[in-house]
Write a protein that holds these residues in place. Structure first.
Motif, mmCIF file in Angstrom:
data_model
loop_
_atom_site.group_PDB
_atom_site.id
_atom_site.type_symbol
_atom_site.label_atom_id
_atom_site.label_comp_id
_atom_site.label_asym_id
_atom_site.label_seq_id
_atom_site.Cartn_x
_atom_site.Cartn_y
_atom_site.Cartn_z
ATOM 1 N N LYS A 2 103.119 -22.208 -61.001
ATOM 2 C CA LYS A 2 103.781 -22.638 -62.405
ATOM 3 C C LYS A 2 104.970 -22.105 -62.488
ATOM 4 O O LYS A 2 105.139 -20.060 -62.039
ATOM 5 C CB LYS A 2 103.498 -21.794 -63.479
ATOM 6 C CG LYS A 2 104.277 -21.732 -65.480
ATOM 7 C CD LYS A 2 103.387 -22.247 -66.673
ATOM 8 C CE LYS A 2 104.035 -21.771 -67.272
ATOM 9 N NZ LYS A 2 103.581 -21.582 -68.509
ATOM 10 N N ALA A 3 106.032 -21.875 -63.079
ATOM 11 C CA ALA A 3 107.501 -21.515 -62.176
ATOM 12 C C ALA A 3 108.102 -20.066 -63.175
ATOM 13 O O ALA A 3 107.111 -20.338 -64.598
ATOM 14 C CB ALA A 3 108.605 -21.806 -62.446
ATOM 15 N N THR A 15 115.218 -17.294 -51.845
ATOM 16 C CA THR A 15 114.637 -18.932 -51.456
ATOM 17 C C THR A 15 114.690 -19.089 -49.998
ATOM 18 O O THR A 15 115.525 -17.874 -49.000
ATOM 19 C CB THR A 15 115.764 -19.881 -51.650
ATOM 20 O OG1 THR A 15 117.097 -19.591 -51.358
ATOM 21 C CG2 THR A 15 115.926 -19.769 -52.970
ATOM 22 N N ILE A 16 114.310 -19.488 -49.212
ATOM 23 C CA ILE A 16 113.960 -19.819 -47.837
ATOM 24 C C ILE A 16 115.067 -19.817 -46.923
ATOM 25 O O ILE A 16 115.536 -19.376 -45.778
ATOM 26 C CB ILE A 16 112.814 -20.962 -47.640
ATOM 27 C CG1 ILE A 16 113.292 -20.901 -45.570
ATOM 28 C CG2 ILE A 16 113.524 -22.119 -48.077
ATOM 29 C CD1 ILE A 16 111.580 -21.796 -45.533
ATOM 30 N N ARG A 17 116.070 -20.728 -47.620
ATOM 31 C CA ARG A 17 117.228 -21.073 -47.261
ATOM 32 C C ARG A 17 118.712 -19.555 -47.096
ATOM 33 O O ARG A 17 118.451 -19.412 -45.722
ATOM 34 C CB ARG A 17 117.863 -22.311 -47.916
ATOM 35 C CG ARG A 17 119.454 -22.766 -46.897
ATOM 36 C CD ARG A 17 120.403 -23.687 -47.638
ATOM 37 N NE ARG A 17 121.401 -24.622 -47.214
ATOM 38 C CZ ARG A 17 122.463 -23.165 -47.304
ATOM 39 N NH1 ARG A 17 122.561 -22.878 -47.835
ATOM 40 N NH2 ARG A 17 123.441 -23.914 -46.601
ATOM 41 N N GLU A 34 107.407 -18.908 -57.629
ATOM 42 C CA GLU A 34 108.009 -20.166 -58.310
ATOM 43 C C GLU A 34 109.124 -19.193 -59.063
ATOM 44 O O GLU A 34 108.484 -18.796 -60.759
ATOM 45 C CB GLU A 34 107.534 -21.135 -58.209
ATOM 46 C CG GLU A 34 108.160 -22.468 -59.109
ATOM 47 C CD GLU A 34 108.086 -23.575 -60.002
ATOM 48 O OE1 GLU A 34 108.377 -24.872 -59.590
ATOM 49 O OE2 GLU A 34 106.995 -23.564 -58.956
ATOM 50 N N LEU A 35 110.215 -19.394 -59.259
ATOM 51 C CA LEU A 35 111.596 -18.585 -59.881
ATOM 52 C C LEU A 35 112.136 -19.521 -60.661
ATOM 53 O O LEU A 35 112.669 -20.192 -59.367
ATOM 54 C CB LEU A 35 111.728 -17.590 -59.912
ATOM 55 C CG LEU A 35 111.163 -16.367 -58.859
ATOM 56 C CD1 LEU A 35 112.599 -15.554 -58.464
ATOM 57 C CD2 LEU A 35 110.749 -16.173 -60.866
ATOM 58 N N TRP A 36 112.711 -20.235 -61.239
ATOM 59 C CA TRP A 36 113.759 -20.846 -62.805
ATOM 60 C C TRP A 36 115.024 -19.930 -61.309
ATOM 61 O O TRP A 36 114.985 -19.227 -61.468
ATOM 62 C CB TRP A 36 114.136 -20.495 -63.938
ATOM 63 C CG TRP A 36 112.854 -21.605 -64.553
ATOM 64 C CD1 TRP A 36 112.177 -20.616 -65.330
ATOM 65 C CD2 TRP A 36 112.399 -22.897 -64.254
ATOM 66 N NE1 TRP A 36 111.101 -22.237 -65.906
ATOM 67 C CE2 TRP A 36 111.043 -22.853 -65.675
ATOM 68 C CE3 TRP A 36 112.790 -23.943 -63.915
ATOM 69 C CZ2 TRP A 36 110.653 -24.192 -65.034
ATOM 70 C CZ3 TRP A 36 112.365 -25.292 -63.948
ATOM 71 C CH2 TRP A 36 111.385 -25.115 -64.888
ATOM 72 N N ALA A 37 116.328 -21.424 -61.406
ATOM 73 C CA ALA A 37 117.088 -20.751 -60.676
ATOM 74 C C ALA A 37 118.595 -20.479 -61.348
ATOM 75 O O ALA A 37 119.526 -19.628 -61.090
ATOM 76 C CB ALA A 37 117.795 -22.082 -60.036
ATOM 77 N N SER A 44 114.091 -25.493 -60.529
ATOM 78 C CA SER A 44 113.469 -24.095 -59.567
ATOM 79 C C SER A 44 112.926 -24.092 -58.121
ATOM 80 O O SER A 44 113.096 -25.113 -57.462
ATOM 81 C CB SER A 44 111.829 -24.029 -59.961
ATOM 82 O OG SER A 44 111.438 -24.899 -59.779
ATOM 83 N N TYR A 45 112.653 -22.620 -57.913
ATOM 84 C CA TYR A 45 112.657 -22.683 -56.232
ATOM 85 C C TYR A 45 111.700 -21.465 -56.163
ATOM 86 O O TYR A 45 111.116 -20.694 -56.455
ATOM 87 C CB TYR A 45 113.831 -22.135 -55.405
ATOM 88 C CG TYR A 45 115.301 -23.482 -55.930
ATOM 89 C CD1 TYR A 45 115.150 -24.551 -54.944
ATOM 90 C CD2 TYR A 45 116.189 -22.889 -56.601
ATOM 91 C CE1 TYR A 45 116.460 -25.081 -54.958
ATOM 92 C CE2 TYR A 45 116.912 -23.751 -56.772
ATOM 93 C CZ TYR A 45 117.077 -25.321 -55.863
ATOM 94 O OH TYR A 45 117.886 -25.872 -55.861
#
Length: 305
Positions: A2-3, A15-17, A34-37, A44-45
């Motif tokens: 869950k974000a 993030t991975i990128r 997982e966080l909201w951007a 979310s990412y």
């Protein structure tokens, strides 16, 4: 997973990128969070902490970014393709415009001569009495009454007697594929038909005596007759007309909020509404057949059935 909402403890998470751009990638056992951007919570990412990543090799980074490069290359190819197609379409439209203007310029002297001959034949046409109330329908090469041309004109009286019915060979158009898909009138069908000016006097004799003209979208038909020099602008404005399409629209009752009026329906819809049998006369989208269907619907509306 869950974000979660962003908070200061995740300040160094990326993030991975984002890590890949810094030359690092998540470890095999990294789970991330997982966080909201952003605060609007639209996307979310998965974010990774500095402890969950390690330096990546050049090949690992190349492999990671390869799908992104492939997508960009594909999009670039598509953009080039779309741009090329748009340029080609514009070029063809410009060529067609130049061609149409050249044809119009070449035909102008002949159109003037045809108009003069048409006016003379109107004067010389034998005097004959025609009904005061008529039903009219046309088939055309398109929707523009001053650029497209008539392919068929049919006129009947209120008893269903045929007063006029003829196909016409267009003067300027060699094909009309879009209109043909609807009215099924091919260039071959009208190859040996008369030009409109050859029948102008007969048509004018009927129209000039009519006190009442009934049609389905009758304004469309009359505008084409005006565009073909059969009637003048003054005569067009002087006609008393009965548009069955507008009458039926209110009966059918499909209201358009956008237009703030009842939506116009096709003649086939009106015919079906009153159980009209097309087999009794001609098929739909043949102007004579449409005349009979229009007359049928008109009588039904008058009777209040």
């Amino acid at each position: 997973m869950k974000a979660k909402n962003y908070c200061p403890e995740y300040e160094k998470y990326k993030t991975i990128r984002q890590w890949a751009l810094l030359g690092q990638l998540p470890k095999k056992d990294a789970k991330g969070v997982e966080l909201w951007a952003n605060k609007n919570c639209q996307t979310s990412y998965v974010y990774y902490s500095p402890d969950e990543v390690e330096l990546a090799t050049e090949k690992e980074l190349q492999d990671f970014f390869q799908p992104e490069r492939d997508r960009k290359n594909k999009l670039a190819r598509l953009n080039r393709k779309w741009r090329k197609e748009a340029e080609e379409k514009k070029r063809q439209e410009e060529q067609k415009k130049i061609f149409d203007e050249a044809v119009e310029a070449a035909l102008l002297p002949y159109r003037d001569l045809i108009w003069k001959l048409t006016e003379k034949t109107k004067e010389l046409y034998p005097k004959k009495e025609y009904p005061k109330s008529i039903v009219i329908d046309t088939e055309t090469t398109g929707l523009d009454p001053f650029r497209d041309e008539l392919l068929q004109v049919s006129i009947i009286d209120e008893e269903g007697n045929v007063l006029f019915d003829s196909y016409f060979k267009p003067l300027r158009h060699k094909e009309w594929s879009k209109a043909e898909s609807v009215n099924h009138i091919s260039p071959k069908m009208v190859a040996d038909a008369p030009y409109i000016n050859e029948k102008a006097a007969e048509l004018y004799a009927i129209l000039s005596q009519a006190h009442w003209i009934i049609g389905y979208n009758v304004d469309f038909d009359l505008r084409f007759l005006m565009g073909s020099d059969i009637i003048t602008d003054e005569e067009y404005n002087a006609f008393r007309t009965e548009d069955v399409m507008i009458q039926f629209a209110e009966i059918y009752g499909e209201y358009s909020v956008y237009h703030e009026d009842y939506k116009w329906q096709k003649l086939t819809t009106a015919a079906a509404y009153y159980d009209y049998d097309w087999a009794e006369h001609e098929e739909a989208h043949n102007s004579l057949g449409d005349c009979y269907a229009t007359l049928f619907v008109y009588h039904k509306i008058l009777s209040g059935e």
